[in-house]
Design an enzyme around this catalytic site. Structure first.
Site, PDB file in Angstrom:
ATOM      1  CB  ILE A   1     -18.848  31.075   5.437  1.00 60.02           C
ATOM      2  CG1 ILE A   1     -17.924  30.369   4.433  1.00 60.02           C
ATOM      3  CG2 ILE A   1     -18.065  31.519   6.668  1.00 60.02           C
ATOM      4  CD1 ILE A   1     -16.900  31.303   3.808  1.00 60.02           C
TER       5      ILE A   1
ATOM      6  N   GLY B   1     -13.764  14.877  10.136  1.00 61.71           N
ATOM      7  CA  GLY B   1     -13.996  16.303   9.905  1.00 61.71           C
ATOM      8  C   GLY B   1     -14.158  17.072  11.205  1.00 61.71           C
TER       9      GLY B   1
ATOM     10  CB  THR C   1     -23.315  20.071   1.328  1.00 58.85           C
ATOM     11  OG1 THR C   1     -23.456  21.497   1.424  1.00 58.85           O
ATOM     12  CG2 THR C   1     -23.013  19.678  -0.104  1.00 58.85           C
TER      13      THR C   1
ATOM     14  N   GLY D   1     -18.714  25.765   5.820  1.00 61.57           N
ATOM     15  CA  GLY D   1     -19.328  24.569   5.264  1.00 61.57           C
ATOM     16  C   GLY D   1     -19.154  24.518   3.762  1.00 61.57           C
TER      17      GLY D   1
ATOM     18  CG  ASP E   1     -19.976  25.824  10.310  1.00 62.11           C
ATOM     19  OD1 ASP E   1     -19.089  25.074   9.846  1.00 62.11           O
ATOM     20  OD2 ASP E   1     -21.196  25.580  10.256  1.00 62.11           O
TER      21      ASP E   1
ATOM     22  CG  ASP F   1     -18.138  18.736   9.793  1.00 63.33           C
ATOM     23  OD1 ASP F   1     -17.130  18.002   9.844  1.00 63.33           O
ATOM     24  OD2 ASP F   1     -19.053  18.543   8.971  1.00 63.33           O
TER      25      ASP F   1
ATOM     26  CG  ASP G   1     -24.128  19.194  10.448  1.00 61.79           C
ATOM     27  OD1 ASP G   1     -24.924  19.831   9.731  1.00 61.79           O
ATOM     28  OD2 ASP G   1     -23.150  19.714  11.006  1.00 61.79           O
TER      29      ASP G   1
END
Length: 262
Positions: free
Chosen positions: A12, A109, A134, A8, A6, A111, A131
């Protein structure tokens, strides 16, 4: 064994799954940094596998979700270097088993796709999937199991950084090292911390109520992300916490797509 990655905006996550268990064997993190080349990331992967006594030749597949496009190929190349296999990359064109309604898929996205798929493995829709990273993303799944959209707002860290960089007297703080004890702060740093944590919690509560009003039905709320432990205790709404929601979703999608057995 299947490797899941993942990528991000901040970190990571690297995890390894076995068919015999629903939980990852391990999860490790490293900074997301576009200036880091393939070799340092491959060294990190190799060291992580060695740390957990995993022989790279025993890994049959790898799957990846990324919200940082410049790092996607870097990690794929690093995995090839260490394990010698190509990585299955999830994107908006992946048939992940998620029905998407009236949403511009090209802007969605990976995610959020994976989080939604993973949440529906454990909870029945309608769902709100949070989620808290950030960015704070809110994804809404209707009663039919269709992704219908949501909201995106700055995460608490971005908010604090913006305030400290755009004002003359507000300092930068690391709110992860602070824990609110009450809503009303009595110094500037505490006020900033409370604004970031409790303010985000209040926003989440309000958003959930408004989503329920718009849908005309109660929803189950599922949350994941690095800021959950600070924020969720201040939420009034009942929220299910799943630390590895995205990584579990990657593992599930990989097997559905490849039909591979461990």
């Amino acid at each position: 064994m299947i490797l899941t990655v993942d990528i991000g905006n901040t970190t990571i996550a690297l995890a390894l799954f076995r068919c015999t268990t629903k939980e990852p064997i391990f999860v490790e993190h490293i900074e997301s940094n576009c200036s880091i080349a393939v070799l340092p990331y491959s060294e990190w992967i190799a060291e992580t596998l060695k740390k957990h006594n995993v022989n790279p030749t025993h890994i049959q597949g790898a799957v990846l979700s990324s919200v940082v496009p410049p790092l996607t190929q870097t990690l794929c190349d690093a995995i090839i270097k260490v394990i010698g296999i190509s990585t299955y990359v999830i994107n908006a064109r992946t048939d992940a088993g998620l029905t998407i309604k009236n949403y511009d898929v090209s802007t969605l996205g990976s995610d959020r796709i994976v989080d939604a798929v993973s949440a529906m493995l454990q909870w029945a829709p309608p769902l709100v999937v949070l989620d808290l990273g950030t960015a704070t993303t809110v994804s809404v799944i209707d009663s039919d199991g269709g992704f219908i959209g949501g909201l995106i707002m700055p995460g608490p860290t971005i908010g604090i950084k913006a305030l400290s960089s755009k004002t003359a007297q507000l300092p930068a703080i690391d709110f992860k090292q602070m824990a609110p004890t009450n809503i009303i702060g009595q110094d500037t740093k505490t006020c900033l911390c409370n604004g970031a944590i409790i303010g985000t919690a209040a926003a989440i509560d309000g958003i959930i109520s408004r989503v329920e009003n718009e849908l005309g039905t109660p929803v189950t709320v599922v949350a994941t992300g690095g800021h959950c432990k600070q924020i969720l205790p201040w939420c009034y709404k009942q929220i299910q916490y799943e630390e590895h929601l995205l990584l579990k979703g990657l593992y599930h999608i990989y097997h559905n797509q490849t039909q591979k057995n461990c």
